[in-house]
Scaffold this active site. Sequence first.
Site, PDB file in Angstrom:
ATOM      1  N   ALA A   9       0.845  -1.203   0.000  1.00 23.93           N
ATOM      2  CA  ALA A   9       0.000   0.000   0.000  1.00 23.93           C
ATOM      3  C   ALA A   9       0.875   1.245   0.000  1.00 23.93           C
ATOM      4  O   ALA A   9       0.706   2.143   0.814  1.00 23.93           O
ATOM      5  CB  ALA A   9      -0.919  -0.020   1.226  1.00 23.93           C
ATOM      6  N   GLU A 161       5.435  10.632  -9.296  1.00 18.55           N
ATOM      7  CA  GLU A 161       4.892  11.204  -8.072  1.00 18.55           C
ATOM      8  C   GLU A 161       4.612  12.699  -8.289  1.00 18.55           C
ATOM      9  O   GLU A 161       5.293  13.354  -9.063  1.00 18.55           O
ATOM     10  CB  GLU A 161       5.846  10.968  -6.909  1.00 18.55           C
ATOM     11  CG  GLU A 161       5.846   9.508  -6.523  1.00 18.55           C
ATOM     12  CD  GLU A 161       6.823   9.172  -5.411  1.00 18.55           C
ATOM     13  OE1 GLU A 161       7.079  10.007  -4.545  1.00 18.55           O
ATOM     14  OE2 GLU A 161       7.337   8.039  -5.448  1.00 18.55           O
ATOM     15  N   ALA A 218      13.924   0.408 -19.299  1.00 12.92           N
ATOM     16  CA  ALA A 218      14.394   1.232 -20.420  1.00 12.92           C
ATOM     17  C   ALA A 218      13.789   2.633 -20.355  1.00 12.92           C
ATOM     18  O   ALA A 218      14.489   3.636 -20.567  1.00 12.92           O
ATOM     19  CB  ALA A 218      14.043   0.556 -21.744  1.00 12.92           C
ATOM     20  N   ALA A 221      15.513   4.594 -17.716  1.00 13.03           N
ATOM     21  CA  ALA A 221      16.886   4.899 -18.108  1.00 13.03           C
ATOM     22  C   ALA A 221      16.910   6.047 -19.130  1.00 13.03           C
ATOM     23  O   ALA A 221      17.726   6.968 -19.031  1.00 13.03           O
ATOM     24  CB  ALA A 221      17.553   3.649 -18.685  1.00 13.03           C
ATOM     25  N   CYS A 272      13.121   5.739  -7.989  1.00 11.04           N
ATOM     26  CA  CYS A 272      13.169   4.870  -9.175  1.00 11.04           C
ATOM     27  C   CYS A 272      14.414   5.005 -10.040  1.00 11.04           C
ATOM     28  O   CYS A 272      15.042   3.994 -10.366  1.00 11.04           O
ATOM     29  CB  CYS A 272      11.939   5.133 -10.035  1.00 11.04           C
ATOM     30  SG  CYS A 272      10.413   4.673  -9.215  1.00 11.04           S
ATOM     31  N   LYS A 335      11.047  16.214  -5.528  1.00  9.67           N
ATOM     32  CA  LYS A 335      10.442  17.079  -6.546  1.00  9.67           C
ATOM     33  C   LYS A 335       9.241  17.740  -5.892  1.00  9.67           C
ATOM     34  O   LYS A 335       8.851  17.361  -4.775  1.00  9.67           O
ATOM     35  CB  LYS A 335      10.036  16.280  -7.786  1.00  9.67           C
ATOM     36  CG  LYS A 335       8.959  15.245  -7.519  1.00  9.67           C
ATOM     37  CD  LYS A 335       8.653  14.365  -8.716  1.00  9.67           C
ATOM     38  CE  LYS A 335       7.781  15.058  -9.731  1.00  9.67           C
ATOM     39  NZ  LYS A 335       7.147  14.101 -10.679  1.00  9.67           N
TER      40      LYS A 335
HETATM   41  P1  NAD Z   1       6.659   1.774  -1.162  1.00  7.60           P
HETATM   42  O1  NAD Z   1       7.825   1.509  -0.304  1.00  7.60           O
HETATM   43  O2  NAD Z   1       5.972   3.104  -1.072  1.00  7.60           O
HETATM   44  O3  NAD Z   1       5.527   0.666  -0.897  1.00  7.60           O
HETATM   45  C1  NAD Z   1       5.778  -0.704  -0.825  1.00  7.60           C
HETATM   46  C2  NAD Z   1       4.922  -1.293   0.293  1.00  7.60           C
HETATM   47  O4  NAD Z   1       5.020  -2.722   0.224  1.00  7.60           O
HETATM   48  C3  NAD Z   1       5.352  -0.899   1.718  1.00  7.60           C
HETATM   49  O5  NAD Z   1       4.288  -0.243   2.363  1.00  7.60           O
HETATM   50  C4  NAD Z   1       5.713  -2.234   2.391  1.00  7.60           C
HETATM   51  O6  NAD Z   1       5.341  -2.278   3.752  1.00  7.60           O
HETATM   52  C5  NAD Z   1       4.891  -3.205   1.567  1.00  7.60           C
HETATM   53  N1  NAD Z   1       5.379  -4.578   1.622  1.00  7.60           N
HETATM   54  C6  NAD Z   1       6.663  -5.046   1.476  1.00  7.60           C
HETATM   55  N2  NAD Z   1       6.684  -6.386   1.558  1.00  7.60           N
HETATM   56  C7  NAD Z   1       5.394  -6.791   1.762  1.00  7.60           C
HETATM   57  C8  NAD Z   1       4.762  -8.057   1.911  1.00  7.60           C
HETATM   58  N3  NAD Z   1       5.471  -9.200   1.850  1.00  7.60           N
HETATM   59  N4  NAD Z   1       3.433  -8.108   2.118  1.00  7.60           N
HETATM   60  C9  NAD Z   1       2.702  -6.962   2.164  1.00  7.60           C
HETATM   61  N5  NAD Z   1       3.231  -5.722   2.025  1.00  7.60           N
HETATM   62  C10 NAD Z   1       4.563  -5.637   1.807  1.00  7.60           C
HETATM   63  O7  NAD Z   1       7.108   1.499  -2.667  1.00  7.60           O
HETATM   64  P2  NAD Z   1       6.519   2.164  -3.996  1.00  7.60           P
HETATM   65  O8  NAD Z   1       7.134   3.500  -4.223  1.00  7.60           O
HETATM   66  O9  NAD Z   1       5.032   2.039  -3.983  1.00  7.60           O
HETATM   67  O10 NAD Z   1       7.139   1.205  -5.100  1.00  7.60           O
HETATM   68  C11 NAD Z   1       6.683  -0.115  -5.256  1.00  7.60           C
HETATM   69  C12 NAD Z   1       7.247  -0.668  -6.549  1.00  7.60           C
HETATM   70  O11 NAD Z   1       6.770   0.114  -7.664  1.00  7.60           O
HETATM   71  C13 NAD Z   1       8.776  -0.624  -6.652  1.00  7.60           C
HETATM   72  O12 NAD Z   1       9.202  -1.755  -7.366  1.00  7.60           O
HETATM   73  C14 NAD Z   1       9.038   0.629  -7.475  1.00  7.60           C
HETATM   74  O13 NAD Z   1      10.242   0.551  -8.198  1.00  7.60           O
HETATM   75  C15 NAD Z   1       7.867   0.637  -8.428  1.00  7.60           C
HETATM   76  N6  NAD Z   1       7.478   1.967  -8.933  1.00  7.60           N
HETATM   77  C16 NAD Z   1       7.481   3.046  -8.107  1.00  7.60           C
HETATM   78  C17 NAD Z   1       7.070   4.291  -8.597  1.00  7.60           C
HETATM   79  C18 NAD Z   1       7.042   5.507  -7.710  1.00  7.60           C
HETATM   80  O14 NAD Z   1       6.832   6.590  -8.230  1.00  7.60           O
HETATM   81  N7  NAD Z   1       7.240   5.401  -6.423  1.00  7.60           N
HETATM   82  C19 NAD Z   1       6.645   4.407  -9.922  1.00  7.60           C
HETATM   83  C20 NAD Z   1       6.649   3.276 -10.722  1.00  7.60           C
HETATM   84  C21 NAD Z   1       7.061   2.057 -10.219  1.00  7.60           C
HETATM   85  C1  UDX Z   2       9.840   8.578 -12.515  1.00 13.27           C
HETATM   86  C2  UDX Z   2       9.269   8.403 -13.929  1.00 13.27           C
HETATM   87  O1  UDX Z   2       9.018   9.688 -14.496  1.00 13.27           O
HETATM   88  C3  UDX Z   2       7.985   7.602 -13.876  1.00 13.27           C
HETATM   89  O2  UDX Z   2       7.496   7.372 -15.201  1.00 13.27           O
HETATM   90  C4  UDX Z   2       8.256   6.276 -13.191  1.00 13.27           C
HETATM   91  O3  UDX Z   2       7.072   5.515 -13.105  1.00 13.27           O
HETATM   92  C5  UDX Z   2       8.849   6.494 -11.811  1.00 13.27           C
HETATM   93  O4  UDX Z   2      10.035   7.305 -11.918  1.00 13.27           O
HETATM   94  P1  UDX Z   2       9.286  10.145 -10.441  1.00 13.27           P
HETATM   95  O5  UDX Z   2      10.615   9.696  -9.965  1.00 13.27           O
HETATM   96  O6  UDX Z   2       8.118  10.045  -9.538  1.00 13.27           O
HETATM   97  O7  UDX Z   2       8.893   9.337 -11.775  1.00 13.27           O
HETATM   98  O8  UDX Z   2       9.387  11.682 -10.901  1.00 13.27           O
HETATM   99  P2  UDX Z   2       9.998  12.416 -12.185  1.00 13.27           P
HETATM  100  O9  UDX Z   2       9.053  13.481 -12.568  1.00 13.27           O
HETATM  101  O10 UDX Z   2      10.407  11.487 -13.241  1.00 13.27           O
HETATM  102  O11 UDX Z   2      11.292  13.130 -11.575  1.00 13.27           O
HETATM  103  C6  UDX Z   2      12.417  12.388 -11.149  1.00 13.27           C
HETATM  104  C7  UDX Z   2      13.527  13.343 -10.749  1.00 13.27           C
HETATM  105  O12 UDX Z   2      14.066  14.015 -11.890  1.00 13.27           O
HETATM  106  C8  UDX Z   2      13.080  14.449  -9.798  1.00 13.27           C
HETATM  107  O13 UDX Z   2      14.085  14.676  -8.828  1.00 13.27           O
HETATM  108  C9  UDX Z   2      12.938  15.654 -10.701  1.00 13.27           C
HETATM  109  O14 UDX Z   2      13.084  16.869 -10.024  1.00 13.27           O
HETATM  110  C10 UDX Z   2      14.084  15.409 -11.664  1.00 13.27           C
HETATM  111  N1  UDX Z   2      13.915  16.087 -12.965  1.00 13.27           N
HETATM  112  C11 UDX Z   2      12.851  15.792 -13.760  1.00 13.27           C
HETATM  113  C12 UDX Z   2      14.887  17.002 -13.389  1.00 13.27           C
HETATM  114  O15 UDX Z   2      15.864  17.256 -12.686  1.00 13.27           O
HETATM  115  N2  UDX Z   2      14.724  17.606 -14.605  1.00 13.27           N
HETATM  116  C13 UDX Z   2      13.671  17.335 -15.429  1.00 13.27           C
HETATM  117  O16 UDX Z   2      13.609  17.913 -16.527  1.00 13.27           O
HETATM  118  C14 UDX Z   2      12.707  16.403 -14.992  1.00 13.27           C
END
Ligand code: NAD
Ligand code: UDX
Length: 480
Positions: A9, A161, A218, A221, A272, A335
């Site tokens: 969550a 985010e 990708a 990256a 990420c 950010k």
């Molecule tokens: P997060 O740390 O906010 O949330 C993960 C949650 O999973 C935690 O609350 C943790 O307690 C729970 N958890 C861990 N092990 C568990 C288990 N065995 N059973 C139940 N709950 C469990 O992480 P997040 O930012 O939501 O990222 C999750 C995944 O999504 C990562 O792989 C991340 O790379 C990917 N992702 C994140 C973003 C982002 O913007 N944060 C965007 C795209 C993809």
């Molecule tokens: C990123 C990807 O954008 C998203 O698609 C993926 O699912 C998760 O990782 P996020 O990390 O939440 O999202 O924010 P993003 O807007 O990508 O910014 C990442 C970082 O790059 C921040 O620190 C932001 O301030 C910085 N940034 C972004 C720059 O420094 N310059 C830019 O032009 C854009």
Amino acid sequence: MVKICCIGAGYVGGPTMAVIALKCPDIEVVVVDIFEPRIIAWNSDHLPIYEPGLDDVVKQCRGENLFFSKDVEKHVAEADIVFVSVNTPTKTQGLGAGKAADLTYWESAARMIADVSKSDKIVVEKSTVPVKTAEAIEKILTHNSKGINFQILSNPEFLAEGTAIQDLFKPDRVLIGGRETPEGQKAIQALKDVYAHWVPVDRIICTNLWSAELSKLAANAFLAQRISSVNAMSALCEATGADVSQVSHAIGKDTRIGPKFLNASVGFGGSCFQKDILNLVYICECNGLPEVASYWKQVVQVNEYQKTRFVNRMVSSMFNTVSGKKIAILGFAFKKDTGDTRETPAIGVCQGLLGDKAILSIYDPQVSQEQIQRDLSMHKSELDRPPHLQPASPTAIKQVSCVWDAYEAAKGAHGICILTEWDEFKTLDYQKIYDDMQKPAFVFDGRNVVDVDKLRQIGFIVYSTGKPLDAWLKDMPAVA
Ligand code: NAD
Ligand code: UDX
């Protein structure tokens, strides 16, 4: 009624499932987590994450077809589709430490799914995972399945985010990877039907499992590479008198390049980019591709360089020392429009300044004092753990205080350092701030938010990443 359960969550699981529940009233969605305080917060008026628009979505469907629960096993057992959205941080120990993704939480979730399941399930990789993870997960599930059929899909999440809700409402694309068998295709169709409630079908891309897994790494990256490219240019701009905003504007007009993600900054942060590139580097190395690995590694190295360069510029501008000087830090989140501080460049910059014995007064509209103290005093390997495994807060750092507004932070300060592009920093009364500061008064803008000319007219010495340097900064020793 189709039942969905999402394990995890967090920043992805919470908003993603809330939007699925809102757009699919015919589906019951339960988000589960082992970290109870998070579940309590999701069920309260103070959601555990700050994300514009999220409160509204949750309020509309919580208690109707959206539920948050700590009863992980019960809801997994009852679900038709199980999303796994647990953390996948960088490994800190053992084989691949510092690069490979730590799949401990994923593996334990997969084992639990196998243990508690009594009916066929579609298991969806929502977390970002190394390519070929689905194969490992399949093995865990099928070897423990007791005759139950599991179909694994990869459905990586692309939300950013701060804009998560609008990204989820109108995604550029939804990506679903699955096995090319009739059962795999049926599972893809079932997940496609969920998204088709609100996403135009031509935006739902279906691929094989490995393409979906790799596309996520990708995409991150490529995005991070653009930032490191423009940040590398920012160093050259400062050396030559070019202005990085003008360069970004000029190159972004080329439709092949495009205008987005070309803002020079103190460096990218967030949970990420760095993690996913390091993971990609590791996969390349494991596949005997050292040249490809070193190409991508450079994106992270330039990001480190940009943070170090920023701190060095600050210290060298202020007579080569910040010892005992008060520095106002404006913004700590990675950010704007989020309270998330994972991998925020503010950590490296503040630690660099503390290393030179500065006194920091920090203001961020969404980050708590407790979080800032944890980030500055805890080791990265501890911060990368899921919340339930993090140690209690260590002793607060005395040279760091957190205040409730930018004016208070800047009072009596020698310099201001802008590390997050919060909108409110654009409209501050900089004359009032200047009047209350030590002289000469410095502004170091790591996000290009201030009007440099206006601030110079007030009397500030201004450094803004990639902008032409003022005379004062040119006279100071070169920074590396
Ligand atoms: P997060 O740390 O906010 O949330 C993960 C949650 O999973 C935690 O609350 C943790 O307690 C729970 N958890 C861990 N092990 C568990 C288990 N065995 N059973 C139940 N709950 C469990 O992480 P997040 O930012 O939501 O990222 C999750 C995944 O999504 C990562 O792989 C991340 O790379 C990917 N992702 C994140 C973003 C982002 O913007 N944060 C965007 C795209 C993809
Ligand atoms: C990123 C990807 O954008 C998203 O698609 C993926 O699912 C998760 O990782 P996020 O990390 O939440 O999202 O924010 P993003 O807007 O990508 O910014 C990442 C970082 O790059 C921040 O620190 C932001 O301030 C910085 N940034 C972004 C720059 O420094 N310059 C830019 O032009 C854009």
